[in-house]
Design a protein around this motif. Structure first.
Motif, mmCIF file in Angstrom:
data_model
loop_
_atom_site.group_PDB
_atom_site.id
_atom_site.type_symbol
_atom_site.label_atom_id
_atom_site.label_comp_id
_atom_site.label_asym_id
_atom_site.label_seq_id
_atom_site.Cartn_x
_atom_site.Cartn_y
_atom_site.Cartn_z
ATOM 1 N N ALA A 86 0.831 -1.204 0.000
ATOM 2 C CA ALA A 86 0.000 0.000 0.000
ATOM 3 C C ALA A 86 0.867 1.256 0.000
ATOM 4 O O ALA A 86 1.853 1.337 0.737
ATOM 5 N N ASP A 87 0.466 2.224 -0.800
ATOM 6 C CA ASP A 87 1.114 3.527 -0.753
ATOM 7 C C ASP A 87 0.395 4.387 0.286
ATOM 8 O O ASP A 87 -0.587 3.960 0.896
ATOM 9 N N VAL A 108 0.696 -2.367 11.302
ATOM 10 C CA VAL A 108 1.977 -3.006 11.009
ATOM 11 C C VAL A 108 2.041 -3.208 9.498
ATOM 12 O O VAL A 108 1.202 -3.889 8.924
ATOM 13 N N GLY A 109 3.023 -2.570 8.875
ATOM 14 C CA GLY A 109 3.089 -2.613 7.423
ATOM 15 C C GLY A 109 4.494 -2.485 6.876
ATOM 16 O O GLY A 109 5.465 -2.891 7.513
ATOM 17 N N HIS A 110 4.557 -1.875 5.693
ATOM 18 C CA HIS A 110 5.770 -1.880 4.873
ATOM 19 C C HIS A 110 6.149 -0.470 4.426
ATOM 20 O O HIS A 110 5.290 0.390 4.264
ATOM 21 N N ASN A 111 7.421 -0.312 4.156
ATOM 22 C CA ASN A 111 7.890 0.866 3.430
ATOM 23 C C ASN A 111 7.790 0.555 1.942
ATOM 24 O O ASN A 111 7.794 -0.623 1.583
ATOM 25 N N PRO A 112 7.688 1.523 1.064
ATOM 26 C CA PRO A 112 7.777 2.946 1.353
ATOM 27 C C PRO A 112 6.464 3.573 1.831
ATOM 28 O O PRO A 112 6.443 4.724 2.243
ATOM 29 N N PRO A 126 10.417 11.582 10.440
ATOM 30 C CA PRO A 126 11.816 11.214 10.187
ATOM 31 C C PRO A 126 12.065 11.056 8.686
ATOM 32 O O PRO A 126 11.119 10.950 7.895
ATOM 33 N N GLU A 127 13.331 11.027 8.321
ATOM 34 C CA GLU A 127 13.693 10.834 6.914
ATOM 35 C C GLU A 127 13.592 9.369 6.505
ATOM 36 O O GLU A 127 13.488 9.061 5.320
ATOM 37 N N ARG A 128 13.635 8.475 7.503
ATOM 38 C CA ARG A 128 13.540 7.045 7.203
ATOM 39 C C ARG A 128 12.886 6.305 8.358
ATOM 40 O O ARG A 128 12.881 6.785 9.494
ATOM 41 N N LEU A 129 12.322 5.150 8.022
ATOM 42 C CA LEU A 129 11.764 4.239 9.031
ATOM 43 C C LEU A 129 12.453 2.897 8.833
ATOM 44 O O LEU A 129 12.083 2.139 7.946
ATOM 45 N N PRO A 130 13.457 2.597 9.624
ATOM 46 C CA PRO A 130 14.135 1.315 9.472
ATOM 47 C C PRO A 130 13.229 0.148 9.872
ATOM 48 O O PRO A 130 12.181 0.352 10.484
ATOM 49 N N THR A 131 13.646 -1.053 9.527
ATOM 50 C CA THR A 131 12.849 -2.209 9.922
ATOM 51 C C THR A 131 12.726 -2.242 11.441
ATOM 52 O O THR A 131 13.654 -1.892 12.163
ATOM 53 N N GLY A 132 11.548 -2.618 11.905
ATOM 54 C CA GLY A 132 11.286 -2.671 13.339
ATOM 55 C C GLY A 132 11.005 -1.315 13.967
ATOM 56 O O GLY A 132 10.868 -1.221 15.183
ATOM 57 N N ALA A 133 10.901 -0.265 13.148
ATOM 58 C CA ALA A 133 10.640 1.073 13.687
ATOM 59 C C ALA A 133 9.199 1.183 14.165
ATOM 60 O O ALA A 133 8.280 0.611 13.586
#
Length: 168
Positions: A86-87, A108-112, A126-133
């Motif tokens: 999903a976007d 609970v989902g996915h980037n981007p 934030p500029e990024r969401l790392p895994t587990g964020a």
């Protein structure tokens, strides 16, 4: 006001190149990070009224211990097929359809898609969401249908790498 907690699934495995993206499990690091993620979520609270998660294996494996930790019933922990790939627009549609009786939802989902959503909702994104964020947002709305760009304030952000040096 509403609370939205977004969680990017724990670190997944790329060990089997023949495995479909949808079926990728958590890797060793993701499995090791998951208990800490759950504990930090419990400590920060509040208990979600609902948990929505993508049906991909890595998100299901991330969502299950959260469901257990918060004693969520099956009607409170919902596998939502639209969350896979999903976007931000699709995620907004899901959230805008939530009943107003829900004050705190966890997704609970996915980037981007998750990062795009946070960046649209929150000026302090934030500029990024790392895994587990985990990022928890306070939404300046009283109805989910009113969800719009810039309506959120970041309450807290956490991710496993912040705690790795403390474990060593």
């Amino acid at each position: 006001m509403k609370i939205l907690t977004l969680i990017r699934h724990a670190k997944s495995s790329w060990a089997d190149p023949a495995l479909a993206d949808f079926e990728r499990p958590l890797n060793h690091r993701g499995q090791c990070d998951l208990p800490g993620l759950v504990q930090r979520m419990q400590r920060q609270g509040p208990r979600p009224d609902q948990l929505h998660y993508s049906p991909a294996l890595r998100t299901r494996l991330t969502a299950e211990p959260l469901k257990d930790a918060f004693n969520l019933h099956d009607d409170e922990a919902l596998c939502s097929p639209t969350l896979y790939e999903a976007d931000a627009s699709a995620l907004l549609d899901v959230l805008r359809r939530l009943p107003n009786s829900v004050n705190h939802t966890m997704l609970v989902g996915h980037n981007p898609g998750l990062l795009e959503l946070v960046q649209q909702l929150c000026p302090e994104a934030p500029e990024r969401l790392p895994t587990g964020a985990i990022i928890q947002l306070q939404l300046m709305i009283s109805h989910w249908s009113a969800l719009q760009c810039g309506c959120a304030r970041k309450l807290w952000l956490d991710y496993p790498k912040l705690h790795r040096s403390a474990r060593k």
